[in-house]
Scaffold this active site. Structure first.
Site, PDB file in Angstrom:
ATOM      1  N   ARG A 141       0.795  -1.377   0.139  1.00 29.21           N
ATOM      2  CA  ARG A 141       0.039   0.004   0.059  1.00 29.21           C
ATOM      3  C   ARG A 141       0.822   1.272   0.136  1.00 29.21           C
ATOM      4  NH1 ARG A 141      -1.263   4.026  -0.358  1.00 29.21           N
ATOM      5  NH2 ARG A 141      -3.105   5.269   0.253  1.00 29.21           N
ATOM      6  N   ILE A 158      -1.470   7.066   8.550  1.00 27.68           N
ATOM      7  CA  ILE A 158      -2.505   6.228   8.526  1.00 27.68           C
ATOM      8  C   ILE A 158      -2.346   5.001   7.685  1.00 27.68           C
ATOM      9  CG2 ILE A 158      -5.278   5.761   8.583  1.00 27.68           C
ATOM     10  CD1 ILE A 158      -5.384   8.888   8.731  1.00 27.68           C
ATOM     11  N   PRO A 159      -1.120   4.260   8.113  1.00 27.91           N
ATOM     12  CA  PRO A 159      -1.200   3.028   7.259  1.00 27.91           C
ATOM     13  C   PRO A 159      -2.450   2.019   7.113  1.00 27.91           C
ATOM     14  CG  PRO A 159       0.594   3.141   9.120  1.00 27.91           C
ATOM     15  CD  PRO A 159      -0.767   4.458   9.251  1.00 27.91           C
ATOM     16  N   HIS A 160      -2.638   1.847   6.061  1.00 30.50           N
ATOM     17  CA  HIS A 160      -3.992   0.981   5.959  1.00 30.50           C
ATOM     18  C   HIS A 160      -4.015   0.057   4.654  1.00 30.50           C
ATOM     19  CE1 HIS A 160      -4.652   4.477   3.454  1.00 30.50           C
ATOM     20  NE2 HIS A 160      -5.506   3.816   2.520  1.00 30.50           N
ATOM     21  N   CYS A 161      -4.721  -0.987   4.693  1.00 34.40           N
ATOM     22  CA  CYS A 161      -4.913  -1.906   3.511  1.00 34.40           C
ATOM     23  C   CYS A 161      -6.097  -2.797   3.766  1.00 34.40           C
ATOM     24  CB  CYS A 161      -3.435  -2.782   3.490  1.00 34.40           C
ATOM     25  SG  CYS A 161      -3.139  -3.843   4.751  1.00 34.40           S
TER      26      CYS A 161
END
Length: 154
Positions: free
Chosen positions: A52, A66-69
């Site tokens: 991501r 905001i690390p997101h996946c």
């Protein structure tokens, strides 16, 4: 409607986590999720977060990322909140190093939930007093409670 505070736990709220580098931070997040969430494999979480980030930094500005996946192995949305012991370069849009991370992992098909949760996080982090309270939290429990209190205002 799904609420951010319902997918965060005190065990996934950490203060003074060692940073070092963006990659190291993502690795530690993956290890935390792997330990805390049954059925979540840390290697898969790490690879998904790295993939991501390669699409574009999740550095949000104001020292926040905001690390997101999305993950096939994710049955329900999962979150973590981390305050690093020292800021790290996260390729954020404003160029500022990051010390606060809001992690969001959602099931592969959870498009609406994903967008709703990102919106809730962004709304909370727009407030300077909330950012200050997050950074001043002296313990994991205090960090968790700042998030709960901030969510009440949304």
């Amino acid at each position: 409607m799904i609420r951010f505070e319902n997918i965060l736990t005190p065990g996934r709220s950490l203060v003074n986590m060692p940073g070092g580098s963006k990659k190291r931070v993502l690795e530690q997040i993956a290890n935390l999720i792997g330990r805390e969430v049954p059925g979540m494999e840390s290697g898969t979480v790490f690879e998904s977060l790295i993939a991501r980030e390669k699409l574009g930094s999740t550095g949000f500005g104001n020292g926040i990322a905001i690390p997101h996946c999305r993950l096939a192995s994710c049955g329900e949305p999962v979150s973590a909140v981390i305050h690093l012991d020292a800021p790290v370069d996260f390729d954020a849009i404003d160029g500022a190093p990051v010390d606060l991370l809001f992690v969001l992992l959602v099931p592969q098909k959870a498009t609406d939930d994903h967008l709703e949760l990102l919106s809730q996080i962004a709304g909370m982090l727009d407030k300077a007093d909330v950012r200050k309270s997050l950074r001043n939290a002296a313990s994991d429990e205090a960090l968790y409670n700042v998030v709960l209190d901030a969510q009440k205002g949304l």
